[in-house]
Design a protein around this motif. Structure first.
Motif, PDB file in Angstrom:
ATOM      1  N   SER A   1       0.846  -1.205   0.000  1.00  0.00           N
ATOM      2  CA  SER A   1       0.000   0.000   0.000  1.00  0.00           C
ATOM      3  C   SER A   1       0.880   1.253   0.000  1.00  0.00           C
ATOM      4  N   SER A   2       2.112   1.150   0.500  1.00  0.00           N
ATOM      5  CA  SER A   2       3.039   2.296   0.449  1.00  0.00           C
ATOM      6  C   SER A   2       3.339   2.700  -0.996  1.00  0.00           C
ATOM      7  N   SER A   3       3.245   1.736  -1.925  1.00  0.00           N
ATOM      8  CA  SER A   3       3.521   2.018  -3.336  1.00  0.00           C
ATOM      9  C   SER A   3       2.594   3.086  -3.910  1.00  0.00           C
ATOM     10  N   PHE A   4       1.415   3.228  -3.302  1.00  0.00           N
ATOM     11  CA  PHE A   4       0.433   4.183  -3.826  1.00  0.00           C
ATOM     12  C   PHE A   4       0.428   5.497  -3.041  1.00  0.00           C
ATOM     13  N   SER A   5       1.174   5.530  -1.916  1.00  0.00           N
ATOM     14  CA  SER A   5       1.133   6.716  -1.046  1.00  0.00           C
ATOM     15  C   SER A   5       1.622   8.003  -1.729  1.00  0.00           C
ATOM     16  N   PRO A   6       2.443   7.939  -2.805  1.00  0.00           N
ATOM     17  CA  PRO A   6       2.841   9.193  -3.458  1.00  0.00           C
ATOM     18  C   PRO A   6       1.658  10.022  -3.974  1.00  0.00           C
ATOM     19  N   LEU A   7       0.509   9.371  -4.158  1.00  0.00           N
ATOM     20  CA  LEU A   7      -0.683  10.130  -4.573  1.00  0.00           C
ATOM     21  C   LEU A   7      -1.030  11.186  -3.523  1.00  0.00           C
ATOM     22  N   PHE A   8      -0.818  10.830  -2.270  1.00  0.00           N
ATOM     23  CA  PHE A   8      -1.142  11.717  -1.142  1.00  0.00           C
ATOM     24  C   PHE A   8      -0.271  12.972  -1.158  1.00  0.00           C
ATOM     25  N   ALA A   9       0.941  12.854  -1.758  1.00  0.00           N
ATOM     26  CA  ALA A   9       1.891  13.973  -1.729  1.00  0.00           C
ATOM     27  C   ALA A   9       2.070  14.619  -3.103  1.00  0.00           C
ATOM     28  N   ASN A  10       1.134  14.339  -4.009  1.00  0.00           N
ATOM     29  CA  ASN A  10       1.204  14.951  -5.357  1.00  0.00           C
ATOM     30  C   ASN A  10       2.512  14.681  -6.080  1.00  0.00           C
ATOM     31  N   ILE A  11       3.051  13.497  -5.936  1.00  0.00           N
ATOM     32  CA  ILE A  11       4.355  13.191  -6.535  1.00  0.00           C
ATOM     33  C   ILE A  11       4.242  12.745  -7.998  1.00  0.00           C
ATOM     34  N   PRO A  12       3.325  11.822  -8.331  1.00  0.00           N
ATOM     35  CA  PRO A  12       3.270  11.372  -9.737  1.00  0.00           C
ATOM     36  C   PRO A  12       2.619  12.392 -10.668  1.00  0.00           C
ATOM     37  N   SER A  13       2.996  12.336 -11.952  1.00  0.00           N
ATOM     38  CA  SER A  13       2.281  13.115 -12.963  1.00  0.00           C
ATOM     39  C   SER A  13       0.880  12.507 -13.086  1.00  0.00           C
ATOM     40  N   PRO A  14      -0.073  13.231 -13.685  1.00  0.00           N
ATOM     41  CA  PRO A  14      -1.414  12.644 -13.850  1.00  0.00           C
ATOM     42  C   PRO A  14      -1.376  11.330 -14.636  1.00  0.00           C
ATOM     43  N   GLU A  15      -0.479  11.237 -15.629  1.00  0.00           N
ATOM     44  CA  GLU A  15      -0.392   9.995 -16.417  1.00  0.00           C
ATOM     45  C   GLU A  15       0.094   8.842 -15.537  1.00  0.00           C
ATOM     46  N   ARG A  16       1.092   9.129 -14.733  1.00  0.00           N
ATOM     47  CA  ARG A  16       1.626   8.085 -13.867  1.00  0.00           C
ATOM     48  C   ARG A  16       0.610   7.718 -12.773  1.00  0.00           C
ATOM     49  N   ALA A  17      -0.144   8.703 -12.340  1.00  0.00           N
ATOM     50  CA  ALA A  17      -1.185   8.419 -11.336  1.00  0.00           C
ATOM     51  C   ALA A  17      -2.201   7.435 -11.913  1.00  0.00           C
ATOM     52  N   ASP A  18      -2.514   7.573 -13.199  1.00  0.00           N
ATOM     53  CA  ASP A  18      -3.420   6.619 -13.863  1.00  0.00           C
ATOM     54  C   ASP A  18      -2.863   5.203 -13.793  1.00  0.00           C
ATOM     55  N   VAL A  19      -1.565   5.100 -14.087  1.00  0.00           N
ATOM     56  CA  VAL A  19      -0.915   3.790 -14.050  1.00  0.00           C
ATOM     57  C   VAL A  19      -1.027   3.190 -12.639  1.00  0.00           C
ATOM     58  N   LEU A  20      -0.724   4.027 -11.641  1.00  0.00           N
ATOM     59  CA  LEU A  20      -0.770   3.567 -10.244  1.00  0.00           C
ATOM     60  C   LEU A  20      -2.146   3.048  -9.861  1.00  0.00           C
ATOM     61  N   VAL A  21      -3.161   3.819 -10.222  1.00  0.00           N
ATOM     62  CA  VAL A  21      -4.520   3.439  -9.820  1.00  0.00           C
ATOM     63  C   VAL A  21      -4.959   2.178 -10.564  1.00  0.00           C
ATOM     64  N   ASN A  22      -4.517   2.031 -11.809  1.00  0.00           N
ATOM     65  CA  ASN A  22      -4.811   0.789 -12.525  1.00  0.00           C
ATOM     66  C   ASN A  22      -4.189  -0.408 -11.817  1.00  0.00           C
ATOM     67  N   THR A  23      -2.933  -0.241 -11.396  1.00  0.00           N
ATOM     68  CA  THR A  23      -2.262  -1.331 -10.674  1.00  0.00           C
ATOM     69  C   THR A  23      -3.016  -1.653  -9.389  1.00  0.00           C
ATOM     70  N   MET A  24      -3.398  -0.604  -8.675  1.00  0.00           N
ATOM     71  CA  MET A  24      -4.101  -0.806  -7.404  1.00  0.00           C
ATOM     72  C   MET A  24      -5.408  -1.577  -7.635  1.00  0.00           C
ATOM     73  N   MET A  25      -6.179  -1.134  -8.618  1.00  0.00           N
ATOM     74  CA  MET A  25      -7.482  -1.764  -8.823  1.00  0.00           C
ATOM     75  C   MET A  25      -7.323  -3.182  -9.366  1.00  0.00           C
ATOM     76  N   ASP A  26      -6.303  -3.360 -10.185  1.00  0.00           N
ATOM     77  CA  ASP A  26      -6.076  -4.664 -10.775  1.00  0.00           C
ATOM     78  C   ASP A  26      -5.691  -5.705  -9.713  1.00  0.00           C
ATOM     79  N   LYS A  27      -4.766  -5.332  -8.831  1.00  0.00           N
ATOM     80  CA  LYS A  27      -4.237  -6.320  -7.883  1.00  0.00           C
ATOM     81  C   LYS A  27      -4.931  -6.293  -6.514  1.00  0.00           C
ATOM     82  N   PHE A  28      -5.375  -5.120  -6.078  1.00  0.00           N
ATOM     83  CA  PHE A  28      -5.898  -4.980  -4.709  1.00  0.00           C
ATOM     84  C   PHE A  28      -7.418  -4.755  -4.697  1.00  0.00           C
ATOM     85  N   GLY A  29      -7.994  -4.429  -5.884  1.00  0.00           N
ATOM     86  CA  GLY A  29      -9.340  -3.835  -5.876  1.00  0.00           C
ATOM     87  C   GLY A  29     -10.480  -4.753  -6.256  1.00  0.00           C
ATOM     88  N   GLY A  30     -10.275  -6.096  -6.283  1.00  0.00           N
ATOM     89  CA  GLY A  30     -11.358  -7.016  -6.644  1.00  0.00           C
ATOM     90  C   GLY A  30     -12.584  -6.805  -5.756  1.00  0.00           C
TER      91      GLY A  30
END
Ligand code: GLC
Length: 437
Positions: free
Chosen positions: A308-337
């Motif tokens: 879950s730490s892998s997604f925490s950069p969203l909280f600090a505005n670290i990723p670009s919007p494109e990279r944020a899309d990638v992150l959220v896809n990963t989250m939903m794919d692996k953690f979001g069933g």
């Protein structure tokens, strides 16, 4: 139902608040003041008892060392129900440690900056809160200065942690790779955690040997940072820890601007900040995994697991919007069933995943709170709503536990929450989430 729970959350926090002006995470298991717990707890108090929120932060910052360091546990009282306690850690070995409080010689994620900003956001009386912040903010600045001066040996803008207990995600499977590089002595000690919680949910004796060995090395060197950087077998750039530092940097910039003056300090933080964000994106993002990962600075390799730490950069505005899309896809794919609550602390598709063992899979409310705000920031409204809804549902179903099995159907006749009950940050951040749309 929610109103009753809200009252219950307040009762949990008030019961855990101590005469010494700090709040224990949970009776029995955690009888002292923990750094990042305190920050989350202050956010909860800020909604209904501003004075307690201020006291919580004052007490924590009062335990700061002369070099700016803030310890992970402040031992306000004598209590032999916790191991390892003050006598083991011996913070007095460091020449600049607090003369007033005994503590550990390690720290925890740098929450204090963004907590002050949250307290300001929540406060009805902004003027009064800004006065409080003026009193305390330079201590937070000194803490960040400590990190950049002492915890970044290659001047990358990324700070290291030297112990898994500094990460806050104490028993994550991410550390397994590091334990394999170590062969600590067998320690003889009596644990206390397994008298409060079932041993199957806690780390093993051998894992504790690793934890104690790292502390021993730090103690042999009087907690000297340069020596620790040179000798500690555990030296990691943790995405969660660094994301919180970056989030808190931004809070300091915003608050100093609001206060006025402080040009020199603002200039320094901006310098730290731009370097940190750049290195974070360059070094910690793993394009193949579609997520940020930990970096093992001692052995110089990335630790390629999703947490879950892998997604925490969203909280600090670290990723670009494109990279944020990638992150959220990963989250939903692996953690979001649909069969799971968001957000497991470790990749449910990985062999090391364990839904009940602490930090090896369960859901933690503080992580969900951060991810909820991060997702909201980037405009992922639906996933943010689910993060909040899942958190509330878990608490409704089980109570204010320390952590929760992420599976909706656990197969148990009497499913329950795990770890300590009446757990302070679960209560505090429930209060904040309920108040945040
Ligand atoms: C556990 C958690 C840590 C927390 C502490 C007190 O050790 O891993 O993050 O601060 O408990 O709640």
């Amino acid at each position: 139902m929610k109103e009753d729970l809200y009252k219950k959350a307040i009762a949990v926090l008030d019961a855990n608040f101590q005469d010494g002006g700090f709040t224990i995470p949970s009776a029995g298991l955690y009888p002292f003041q923990w750094k990042w717990d305190s920050g989350f707890i202050a956010i909860g108090f800020a909604h209904y008892d501003v004075e307690k929120a201020k006291t919580e932060m004052r007490t924590l910052l009062d335990a700061q060392w002369k070099n700016g360091f803030i310890p992970h546990i402040v031992f306000h009282t004598e209590n032999d129900s916790y191991f390892p306690g003050a006598d083991f850690h011996q913070s007095e070995l460091h020449p600049l440690s607090s003369k007033r409080y005994r503590s550990t010689g390690m720290t925890q994620p740098p929450v204090t900056g963004f907590v002050l900003q949250e307290m300001y956001r929540i406060a009805d009386d902004k003027k009064d809160m800004l006065n409080f912040i003026k009193e305390e903010i330079d201590k937070v600045y000194a803490n960040h200065e400590y990190f950049y001066k002492n915890r970044d040996p290659q001047d990358e803008g990324l700070v290291y942690i030297y112990h898994n207990w500094e990460s806050g995600t104490d028993n994550s499977p991410v550390w397994d790779d590091i334990w394999k590089t170590m062969n600590p002595p067998e320690y003889d000690f009596v644990r206390k955690d397994t008298t409060h919680v079932d041993a199957s949910q806690r780390p093993s004796k051998r894992e504790y040997d690793h934890y104690l060995h790292i502390i021993d090395i730090a103690k042999q060197n009087n907690y000297n940072d340069a020596k620790i950087a040179e000798l500690s077998p555990f030296l990691v750039q943790d995405p969660l820890f660094n994301a919180m530092l970056i989030k808190s940097n931004q809070a300091l910039i915003d608050l100093y601007i609001q206060i006025g003056g402080n040009e020199e300090r603002i200039k320094n933080i901006i310098k730290w900040q731009s370097k940190s964000i750049k290195s974070f994106n360059d070094k910690l993002f793993d394009a193949d995994l579609g997520a940020y990962v930990h970096y093992d600075l001692r052995n110089e390799n990335p630790i390629r697991h999703i947490t879950s730490s892998s997604f925490s950069p969203l909280f600090a505005n670290i990723p670009s919007p494109e990279r944020a899309d990638v992150l959220v896809n990963t989250m939903m794919d692996k953690f979001g069933g649909e069969d799971k609550y968001l957000c497991a602390s470790f990749d449910p598709t990985n062999d090391r995943f364990n839904p009940r063992k602490y930090w090896r899979g369960p859901v933690w409310i503080n992580m969900n709170w951060m991810l909820f705000l991060g997702l909201k920031n980037y405009g992922f409204t639906d996933v943010a709503a689910r993060m909040k809804q899942d958190s509330i549902e878990l608490i409704e179903k089980y109570g204010f536990y320390e952590y929760f099995d992420c599976r909706k159907d656990t197969g148990d006749e009497n499913p329950t929450g795990y770890g300590g009950n009446n757990f302070s940050w679960s209560a505090a951040l429930f209060i904040d989430m309920v108040n945040t749309d």
